[in-house]
Design a protein around this motif. Structure first.
Motif, short mmCIF file in Angstrom:
data_model
loop_
_atom_site.label_atom_id
_atom_site.label_comp_id
_atom_site.label_asym_id
_atom_site.label_seq_id
_atom_site.Cartn_x
_atom_site.Cartn_y
_atom_site.Cartn_z
N LYS A 180 0.83 -1.21 0.00
CA LYS A 180 0.00 0.00 0.00
C LYS A 180 0.86 1.25 0.00
CE LYS A 180 -1.10 1.93 3.50
NZ LYS A 180 -2.24 1.44 4.29
N ILE A 265 -3.96 9.64 4.25
CA ILE A 265 -4.34 8.23 4.27
C ILE A 265 -5.19 7.98 5.52
CG2 ILE A 265 -3.49 5.85 4.18
CD1 ILE A 265 -0.87 6.92 3.06
N HIS A 296 -6.75 9.03 0.40
CA HIS A 296 -7.14 7.63 0.61
C HIS A 296 -8.16 7.63 1.73
CE1 HIS A 296 -5.72 3.30 1.66
NE2 HIS A 296 -6.45 3.67 2.71
N GLN A 400 -9.02 5.63 -3.37
CA GLN A 400 -7.81 6.44 -3.51
C GLN A 400 -8.01 7.39 -4.69
OE1 GLN A 400 -4.11 4.30 -3.83
NE2 GLN A 400 -4.03 3.88 -1.64
#
Length: 421
Positions: A180, A265, A296, A400
């Motif tokens: 990731k 994220i 994300h 994303q």
């Protein structure tokens, strides 16, 4: 009136799971794969005074609703069966009157909620403005400052509390988390010497990966002092202090310098849907012209669903968290003056990630209970199993979005075709 009578009054049809109670009554098929035992009058009062998922969760977290056939660290199979085979409803006026007469008014006085439930500010009488700096800090404290040791047992060595990327469903969790981070780094096209800002950086996983694997000068910001302390210790252990740093700081106070790349994220869920314009504008303003943003975040499957989480998640897991459909997030990115270049849905990957975290919780159950207590450990087992089911059933998604701060002359640093595959 027996507990079984109560269950009949608040469910549609015969439940597919077995429900037994402290008064000796039972309902549902004998020999069922999963049995739920209501062990006390307090548990019954929880269910009666907060119908639906919140009352059931209160009884379960308090230990008044005991589920057999599954491990408390991963009650996934029980939740699947309950969701499919125990359809709750509000009782009719006639049934409601019968419940009051049969049970007595004293059963309808709400017991104090379990101590693991978020305190009063997160209920309807809320102190402070939703998503103000002070309140955001307290909400983050409720969830992320549980215990670094607890998170190490559940999340594994990477200390990464966001969706991993699996090239194969059988990939180990650590490999998937590294994949990731590498995917994010590839989308951002980071190179040695570039400056990266990672907002909502958690325990510094992306910051450390970018510095270690790509020679990037990386700054992470988090509202959690416990996360910042752990992350900076990890940076020192890995000898990355000349490249990486994590500060305990609100993303709105991050340096206004122009970074080559910004990664977010797992922060968008915490900032509030109404704040999307200010949020994406703040990230845009920290990018140099032509720079890249990778956002994300968890989303709803569409925009017809409520932005707020259910009452269990709101009270026990993520106070003040909100979700929108992916289209709304994409629109907010565009409206902030950023150009969306690529988008993908990693929904199936998050279901696999949650299953891996649940396995870790089961494996380290005794340590986790000793550290945070049985109620908090049950909250986590319930939350992760339920989230896994929601991702599997396309009730939740993980998107994303890659965008650029394209200049007035159309310069964006984006290639003709994606260069991270």
């Amino acid at each position: 009136m027996t507990v079984a009578d109560v269950v009949r009054a608040v469910t549609d049809g015969e439940p597919a799971v077995r429900v037994t109670a402290y008064d000796g009554s039972a309902i549902g098929p004998e020999g069922a794969e999963v049995t739920a035992h209501l062990a006390s009058e307090r548990g019954l009062s929880y269910i009666l005074t907060a119908p639906g998922e919140l009352g059931m969760a209160r009884a379960y977290v308090a230990g008044d609703l005991v589920v057999s056939g599954v491990h408390p660290g991963d009650p996934y199979e029980a939740l699947r069966l309950f969701r499919d085979g125990l359809r709750l409803r509000l009782p009719s006026p006639r049934d409601g009157l019968a419940l009051v007469r049969g049970l007595g008014w004293h059963r309808l006085r709400p017991p104090p909620p379990p101590p693991e439930e978020a305190p009063a500010p997160w209920r309807r009488a809320i102190r402070g403005l939703r998503h103000s700096r002070t309140r955001d800090r307290e909400a983050i404290h409720h969830h992320y400052d549980v215990s670094n040791a607890f998170y190490e047992w559940v999340l594994g060595p990477s200390m990464t509390y966001t969706c991993a990327v699996y090239h194969d469903p059988d990939d180990p969790l650590e490999r998937a988390q590294a994949a990731k981070y590498e995917l994010v780094a590839g989308k951002l096209a980071v190179e040695p010497g570039m400056r990266l800002l990672d907002v909502g950086c958690g325990w510094g996983g992306m910051v450390r990966h970018a510095a270690r694997e790509h020679g990037v000068r990386a700054l992470g910001v988090t509202l959690s002092p416990a996360q910042a302390e752990w992350a900076n210790a990890a940076i020192d252990r890995e000898g990355l202090g000349d490249l990486a740093e994590v500060r305990c700081m609100d993303y709105r106070d991050a340096p206004a310098e122009h970074f080559d790349a910004v990664s977010s994220i797992g922060l968008t869920e915490h900032i509030g849907v109404r704040n999307y314009p200010r949020y994406f504008a703040a990230l845009r303003d920290r990018l140099r012209p032509g720079g890249r943003l990778l956002n994300h975040c968890i989303t709803r499957a569409d925009n017809t669903m409520p932005t707020r989480f259910g009452r269990f998640i709101e009270r026990y897991v993520f106070p003040d968290a909100e979700l929108a459909g992916p289209g709304r997030v994409l629109g907010a990115v565009h409206d902030a003056g950023l150009e969306v270049q690529h988008e993908e849905n990693l929904r199936a990957h998050y279901a696999l990630t949650l299953a891996a975290w649940s396995r870790n919780l089961v494996e380290h159950w005794t340590d986790c209970v000793d550290d945070v207590g049985p109620g908090a450990a049950r909250v986590w087992g319930l939350y992760m199993a339920g989230a896994r089911l929601s991702f599997e059933r396309n009730e939740l998604q993980l998107h994303q979005i890659l965008a650029t701060r394209t200049t007035a002359r159309g310069v964006s640093s984006y290639p003709l075709r994606p260069d991270w595959t």
